[in-house]
Design a protein around this motif. Sequence first.
Motif, PDB file in Angstrom:
ATOM      1  N   ARG A 176       0.981  -1.295   0.002  1.00  0.00           N
ATOM      2  CA  ARG A 176       0.025   0.217  -0.062  1.00  0.00           C
ATOM      3  C   ARG A 176       0.897   1.364  -0.166  1.00  0.00           C
ATOM      4  N   ASP A 196      -7.143   1.815  -0.552  1.00  0.00           N
ATOM      5  CA  ASP A 196      -8.313   0.658  -0.442  1.00  0.00           C
ATOM      6  C   ASP A 196      -9.526   0.856  -1.167  1.00  0.00           C
ATOM      7  N   GLY A 223      -0.558  -5.600   0.645  1.00  0.00           N
ATOM      8  CA  GLY A 223      -1.020  -4.720  -0.399  1.00  0.00           C
ATOM      9  C   GLY A 223      -1.912  -5.462  -1.582  1.00  0.00           C
TER      10      GLY A 223
END
Length: 235
Positions: A176, A196, A223
């Motif tokens: 992420r 997200d 991720g």
Amino acid sequence: MKVLLLEDEKSIRDFVRINLKREGFEVVEAATGEEALELAGIHQDIEIAILDVMLPGIDGFEVCGLLRKKYPRLGIIMLTAKSQELDKVMGLEFGADDYVSKPFSPAELLARVKALHRRLSPIESPVEKNEIDIHPFTLLLDERKLIKKDQEIVLTPKEFAIIKLLAENANKAISRDEILTAVWGQFFVGDLKIVDVNIRRIRQKIEHDPAHPAFLETVWGYGYLWRKEVSDEGN
């Protein structure tokens, strides 16, 4: 580049307009959501919209949703209250690409606008491959389009950037943090939820069953990755 600025407080609107114009941007101003929607219809060459959330009449979320539906490639930045975390998430759910929390510095807002502008600009490098094959999809880099079976899947600028990053690293897990840095910039100050939310929006567009994705997989606690070698049965 032309920017639509929606802000009901004149002092803030003037402040933002002055700083945008100093950087060479043309600014179209609106004080209400209704006015912003009307101006967007008149000025078809607007590339980025900066939308305040709290407005009289139609609020910024509704304006964002309507603009996103009508102009899917428009870059959208929301101006949110710093203490309202829900505003940030809701803005992303309505289709925003980014958000800036009030109070903000002109340098921060300009950095976000410029970063989004770069994402919107055509890829000019003559040595870069024009497309990426991620069967059953094709990512057309110059045109900034995602194609499946001769049909375009319309993406926002940030969604395109995320898919491009994952497609270039197919079958490799990308964290992420890496996605956030690559797509929003290393100086982004905000919540990882922005990644997200965009992933969830992409899945709604590309997956046959978004709850059980075949292409855009979650690597739990880390991720996401693009699973390149999959059957397209049912997709």
